[in-house]
Design an enzyme around this catalytic site. Structure first.
Site, PDB file in Angstrom:
ATOM      1  N   ARG A  29       0.880  -1.191   0.000  1.00  0.00           N
ATOM      2  CA  ARG A  29       0.000   0.000   0.000  1.00  0.00           C
ATOM      3  C   ARG A  29       0.901   1.220   0.000  1.00  0.00           C
ATOM      4  NH1 ARG A  29      -4.315   2.939  -1.109  1.00  0.00           N
ATOM      5  NH2 ARG A  29      -5.751   3.430   0.589  1.00  0.00           N
ATOM      6  N   GLY A  30       0.915   1.934  -1.109  1.00  0.00           N
ATOM      7  CA  GLY A  30       1.876   3.005  -1.290  1.00  0.00           C
ATOM      8  C   GLY A  30       1.862   4.058  -0.204  1.00  0.00           C
ATOM      9  N   ASP A  32       1.176   3.765   2.790  1.00  0.00           N
ATOM     10  CA  ASP A  32       1.642   3.251   4.078  1.00  0.00           C
ATOM     11  C   ASP A  32       3.162   3.042   4.117  1.00  0.00           C
ATOM     12  OD1 ASP A  32      -0.911   3.222   5.007  1.00  0.00           O
ATOM     13  OD2 ASP A  32      -1.182   1.040   4.887  1.00  0.00           O
ATOM     14  N   THR A  33       3.729   2.488   3.045  1.00  0.00           N
ATOM     15  CA  THR A  33       5.124   2.000   3.166  1.00  0.00           C
ATOM     16  C   THR A  33       6.053   2.372   2.011  1.00  0.00           C
ATOM     17  OG1 THR A  33       4.671  -0.101   2.038  1.00  0.00           O
ATOM     18  CG2 THR A  33       4.261  -0.017   4.419  1.00  0.00           C
ATOM     19  N   ARG A  34       5.535   3.079   0.967  1.00  0.00           N
ATOM     20  CA  ARG A  34       6.374   3.305  -0.214  1.00  0.00           C
ATOM     21  C   ARG A  34       7.691   3.976   0.133  1.00  0.00           C
ATOM     22  NH1 ARG A  34       5.760   3.422  -5.568  1.00  0.00           N
ATOM     23  NH2 ARG A  34       3.486   3.219  -5.470  1.00  0.00           N
ATOM     24  N   GLY A  62      -5.020   5.569 -10.779  1.00  0.00           N
ATOM     25  CA  GLY A  62      -6.074   5.144 -11.692  1.00  0.00           C
ATOM     26  C   GLY A  62      -7.131   4.298 -10.992  1.00  0.00           C
ATOM     27  N   GLU A  96      -4.205  -7.302  -6.987  1.00  0.00           N
ATOM     28  CA  GLU A  96      -2.842  -7.840  -7.073  1.00  0.00           C
ATOM     29  C   GLU A  96      -2.723  -9.119  -6.254  1.00  0.00           C
ATOM     30  OE1 GLU A  96      -0.030  -3.822  -7.476  1.00  0.00           O
ATOM     31  OE2 GLU A  96       0.017  -5.070  -5.686  1.00  0.00           O
TER      32      GLU A  96
END
Length: 888
Positions: A29-30, A32-34, A62, A96
């Site tokens: 989850r970008g 949260d942790t990217r 998107g 995903e």
């Protein structure tokens, strides 16, 4: 350097080799942790060369998941799923995840879950934020509820997989563990060895055993061998297989070449940059760089490969001491110079010697290059075997020749094979010449001498031929062996045929068009051209003319006149039609069997060291006897080094020579009459080995001074009557067998402290030996058949080395009581001693005696009692048969 396939094969990524486009797919989850955990993990994976897919931040905005993401999942071997608190709130993440689980169920993908500061049981049971998220998804996707159920099943399944819980671990440690696990899995699931690398597995296994992976010591391991043997390739394969186990790694290729181009400081910086993953490392000199390496890597486990090292300062600057590196570190050094490794405290047991391919491996590698399969095509088998024989297991040569011959017809193959001896592959020679170029001038000279003349010859003999009063080539020969340019097998000098080709090619290039201007000649056509046309020069150092079959040639009578520096002349199986009028005085080695004429007038080579002319007809006319005799006396005294031998000579009709019509040769064996080469009081300062066997003219050996003489062979000198004084303190071998008229041996022979073997078998008239034997090193003494010898000498207490004493069929009447001093005697043979009386009591003090042969009637010991130190305690065989009972 090639081994069993080109190094370019390594350029393919591990994922491509295994059939997957990506090694790892990251699902997260970008928001949260990217920029935190995921970013650290992605960087660590890249650092280890693990090809990782991470979606672009812009794609997440998107509505629908991009098809390339689903395709990337299908093309990945591993999926690291980082489940954070809001992971389930993203339908993108759940799509995903469902695809990831689908691929896992098809056994196409391995899932590695990371629970990012959440309870894994909440994921499995869909509690807290996960339950809340799915309640919203069911509401939003009421018309596609089956898809939501698929997402829910996927998340539940992943929640049940053992993974990493960040709540009780440091993130850095988790990242390290994930990277290590993936690397281990990658290594075990596909081979890093390209398919062309024939035979490398067994060699890699040997090297890995030396490395001792998993132990906490620091090891330096050497890979040593001639150029083109695959040292670099083997090191690269092992490096790629194990580098992930270390905290840092560096492969410094072509150290020799890079040092020449950019200097050692550049390599020091590269080593640190590789192992520390830093780019801005700066220092200005070698000593500073060494200090930085020691300080920065002292507590770090590293794997370092230094490839193609050729100078000690390279090792000192880059890997100076084992103490520079942390526990468990390994340093692999590839080199052509074994002494370089030993000088850097790499023990011989820690050096792997690169091996040639065996015939099966060689044929397989060659076939893969020439035919793109493991065996030759029909019609090419025998020609392929000829290539294999030529290359002698040399991987680079096999690759070069296979690539060159690929796709060519049989005629082209025949043509190529025919020219190999004259023009070996340039790429192979260029690789080998690197070692030659690094030699000192004296080493180069001896390498070329061996390549042109002395391959297969006895090492010590060649040393004796090449040495001068101020120079002994032993050290140069050692260097050639250490640099893999020669090998020594059973005392003989050998080199790979490709290295011999290199040496001869170097000589040929000295004057490609004019053979007479080269330093060495060995090719039959070149030699005959020079000798027939008298085109020689002072540049020629050696000539070898050898014909497989006997040939008759007409040489120019002054063919050697211009060769004032000629040292070696070797002519075999060649019959010349006219005598030579000139031979160079510079010769040190002359080998010409069956030379049919006399010496050139007034010729005497004062530098001659060794001469081999069996069955020759070198005639000495009576008018010249006095002059030639005196010159040969000088030759024996001052110029013979190594071996003096004497052999039978014949006239043209084959009959023996008599009177003043003598033939003088290097070997005078079986000669009937000979000019007096040895005079009273001769000094043989350099003589080591004298073979005068079967010389019937010798009646008494004159007083000689030969301080370095080690072997004296007078076997069969049946007219020899007496051995007088001989000053030869280093004599080790003395053979007087079958000297049928020998009566007396001088006292001096009883005190030769280095004598180990003494043979007197068949000396039927021998009566007088030295009164006492003090031969400290003697271990074998044979007097079989000395029927006139009635009394043995006394044995000195220092004769403790004697193991065997043979007195069979001798005339002795008694054995001296001093035999008790032969405390280590193992065998005593008294068979057929007809005159022998009682044996002395002292014989029972010989506790090591194991074998005793004695006539029954003659063994009447008078000893009535023994103390605790007496008796045949080791006796295993006792023969008391009478003389009559012995078979012939």
């Amino acid at each position: 350097m090639a081994f069993m396939g080109s190094e370019s094969a390594f350029s393919s990524s591990s994922s491509t080799v295994s059939g997957f486009k990506y090694d790892v797919f990251l699902s997260f989850r970008g928001s949260d942790t990217r920029k935190t955990f995921t970013d650290h993990l992605y960087a660590a994976l890249n650092q280890k060369g693990i090809f990782t897919f991470r979606d672009d931040e812009k794609l997440e905005r998107g509505t629908f998941i991009a098809p390339e993401l689903l395709r990337a999942i299908e093309e990945s071997r591993f999926a690291v799923v980082i489940i954070s608190q809001d992971y389930a709130s993203s339908s993108w993440c759940l799509v995903e995840l469902a695809k990831i689980v689908e691929c896992m169920e098809k056994e196409r993908l391995i899932i590695l879950p990371v629970f990012h500061y959440i309870d894994p049981s909440d994921v499995r049971n869909l509690r807290k934020t996960f339950g809340e998220a799915f309640a919203k998804h069911e509401e939003l996707h009421e018309d596609n509820i089956e898809e939501v159920h698929r997402w829910k099943a996927a998340l539940t399944k992943v929640g049940k997989i053992a993974g990493w819980d960040l709540r009780d671990k440091h993130e850095a440690k988790v990242v390290e563990e994930i990277v290590g696990k993936i690397l281990d899995k990658l290594t075990s699931t596909y081979s890093i060895v390209p398919k062309d690398f024939v035979g490398i597995n067994s060699r890699m296994e040997e090297l890995v055993n030396l490395l001792g992976m998993g132990l906490n010591d620091v090891r330096f391991i050497g890979i040593w061998g001639m150029g083109g043997m695959g040292k670099t390739t083997l090191a690269r394969v092992v490096y790629d297989k194990f580098r992930h186990r270390f905290e840092g790694s560096s492969f410094l290729a072509n150290v020799r070449e890079e040092c020449g181009k950019q200097g050692i400081v550049h390599l020091q910086k590269q080593l640190l940059s590789d192992t520390l993953m830093e780019r801005n490392i700066d220092f200005s000199d070698v000593q500073w760089g060494s200090s930085v390496i020691e300080k920065r890597l002292h507590y770090k486990s590293v794997l370092i490969v230094l490839d193609d090292v050729d100078q000690p300062d390279q090792l000192e600057a880059l890997v100076g001491m084992r103490e520079w590196f942390g526990q468990g570190s390994r340093v692999i050094i590839t080199t052509r110079n074994q002494h370089l490794l030993i000088g850097h405290d790499v023990a011989e047991a820690e050096i792997y010697k690169a091996k040639e391919l065996n015939s099966d491996e060689a044929l397989q590698l060659f076939s893969r290059k020439a035919f793109k399969k493991d065996h030759p095509s029909e019609g090419y088998v025998e020609l392929s075997k000829k290539v294999i024989c030529y290359a002698q297991g040399h991987p680079l040569a096999l690759e070069v020749l296979g690539s060159f011959l690929k796709g060519r017809d049989l005629d082209a193959w025949e043509s190529a094979l025919g020219r190999l001896q004259e023009t070996p592959p340039k790429k192979v020679l260029n690789t080998l010449q690197i070692s030659f170029d690094g030699l000192e001038e004296t080493e180069k000279k001896i390498f070329l001498d061996i390549a042109c003349f002395f391959k297969g010859e006895d090492k010590n003999r060649v040393i004796n031929i090449l040495r001068t009063p101020c120079y002994k080539p032993s050290i140069d020969i050692d260097v050639l062996e250490e640099k893999s340019l020669i090998t020594i097998s059973k005392g003989n000098l050998w080199m790979h045929d490709l290295l011999q080709d290199l040496g001869r090619q170097i000589v040929h290039c000295e004057s490609p068009e004019q053979p007479g201007c080269r330093s060495r000649l060995w090719h039959k056509d070149d030699v005959l051209h020079v000798l027939k046309n008298n085109t020689g020069s002072g540049k020629i150092r050696g000539i070898m003319l050898h014909s497989p079959q006997l040939v008759k040639v007409q040489l120019h009578t002054e063919a050697f006149k211009k060769m004032e520096n000629l040292k070696f002349l070797i002519v075999e199986n060649v019959h010349i039609c006219e005598p030579l009028e000139f031979l160079p005085n510079s010769l040190i080695f002359l080998k010409w069997p069956n030379y049919p004429f006399h010496w050139p007038s007034e010729y005497f080579p004062e530098q001659l060291v060794a001469i081999e002319m069996p069955d020759s007809r070198i005639r000495l006319h009576s008018s010249e006897n006095h002059t030639v005799r005196s010159r040969f006396e000088r030759f024996c005294a001052f110029f013979v080094r190594g071996v003096l031998t004497v052999t039978r000579t014949v006239t043209k009709s084959g009959s023996r020579l008599t009177g003043s019509d003598h033939t003088v040769r290097s070997e005078f064996k079986n000669h009937v009459r000979l000019p007096k080469l040895i005079t009273q009081g001769c000094r043989f300062e350099n003589l080591v080995d004298a073979n005068l066997s079967d010389c019937e003219f010798i009646t008494e050996l004159p007083k000689l001074w030969a301080p370095n003489l080690e072997s004296l062979n007078l076997l069969g000198c049946k007219n020899l009557v007496k051995l007088t004084e001989l000053e030869a303190p280093n004599l080790k071998y003395l053979n007087l067998c079958h000297c049928g008229n020998l009566v007396e041996i001088d006292e001096c022979f009883g005190s030769l402290e280095n004598l180990t073997e003494w043979y007197l078998n068949g000396c039927s008239k021998l009566r007088i030996l030295p009164s006492q034997l003090r031969l400290k090193s003697l271990y074998l003494f044979k007097l079989t058949g000395c029927s006139s010898l009635e009394k043995l000498p006394n044995f000195h207490p220092e004769m403790e080395c004697l193991k065997e004493l043979w007195l069979t069929e001798s005339g002795i009447r008694e054995v001296p009581s001093s035999i008790e001093h032969l405390t280590n005697l193992d065998e005593l043979n008294l068979q057929r001693c007809k005159n022998l009386r009682d044996l002395p009591d002292s014989i029972y003090k010989m506790q090591q005696l194991r074998l005793l042969y004695s006539p029954t009637a003659k063994l009447r010991p008078t000893c009535d009692s023994f103390d605790g130190s007496s008796g045949f305690v080791n006796m295993t065989y006792l023969s008391l048969q009478a003389y009559e009972d012995f078979p012939d």
